[in-house]
Design an enzyme around this catalytic site. Sequence first.
Site, mmCIF file in Angstrom:
data_model
loop_
_atom_site.group_PDB
_atom_site.id
_atom_site.type_symbol
_atom_site.label_atom_id
_atom_site.label_comp_id
_atom_site.label_asym_id
_atom_site.label_seq_id
_atom_site.Cartn_x
_atom_site.Cartn_y
_atom_site.Cartn_z
ATOM 1 N N ASP A 10 0.879 -1.167 0.000
ATOM 2 C CA ASP A 10 0.000 0.000 0.000
ATOM 3 C C ASP A 10 0.927 1.230 0.000
ATOM 4 O OD1 ASP A 10 -2.269 1.741 0.621
ATOM 5 O OD2 ASP A 10 -1.457 1.785 2.661
ATOM 6 N N ASP A 12 -0.247 5.030 0.805
ATOM 7 C CA ASP A 12 -0.584 6.019 1.837
ATOM 8 C C ASP A 12 -0.480 5.450 3.240
ATOM 9 O OD1 ASP A 12 -1.185 8.457 0.638
ATOM 10 O OD2 ASP A 12 -3.118 7.702 -0.054
HETATM 11 MG MG LIG Z 1 -2.883 3.080 3.717
#
Ligand SMILES: [Mg+2]
Length: 234
Positions: A10, A12
Amino acid sequence: MSRLDAVIFDVDGTLVDSERDGHRVAFNAAFEAAELSDRWDIATYGRLLKITGGAKRLAFWFESTGRSPGEAAELAERLHKRKTQIMRRLVEDGQVQARAGAHQLIDEIEASGVPVHVATTGTRAWVEPLLEHAFGNRFHTVITGTEVPDLKPSPAAYLEVLRRTGCPPEHAVAVEDSANGVQAAVAAGLRCVAAHNPYTRDDDLSGATLVAGGLDDPALVAWFHRRLRKRPDE
Ligand SMILES: [Mg+2]
């Protein structure tokens, strides 16, 4: 312990601390540019993070502060475009940095011959320059919210990475920071290692195989170290 053939990150909150010092700053600058008095302080933004996707987050905010659904949707769409431009500039200015331990972890994964990929809900317009700027284009397959509009906790972005790479889910692991992300990975049939940050410390990460305090947490480093060294073809 099954073989590891792919690690899917991922972005962010996982690879970069982008939420507090990137997105939040960009949203506030977009409000200002539109001459709106709305501002998101650190605590408010933390609560709004439960809504995945910037445009949805904006629409929720505008409705919850008294705008009509129609006005909220129109404002959200316009502000989100502006915010994406501002975020891209912040990224290009080097204001969003790799999280502690990210480079070392990716170095070790790459050194063992395992490819690294990305599955994110973020928009390609800023994700691509961010990955290039902070990591130097090390990711093989990068799936963003631009190609896959079903946002996490939908498994769609992860399923698309698995489809493109041909990697069976049992041979891959996802690295996430939040409840929505862990749910998305698990729903795609992946094991998930979670490295929470201050915004996601209280999230329910119980679906993860391991919950760590960061990418430099010794427990997380050891988890990868054991699996990366045990490749049967070495
Ligand atoms: Mg995230």
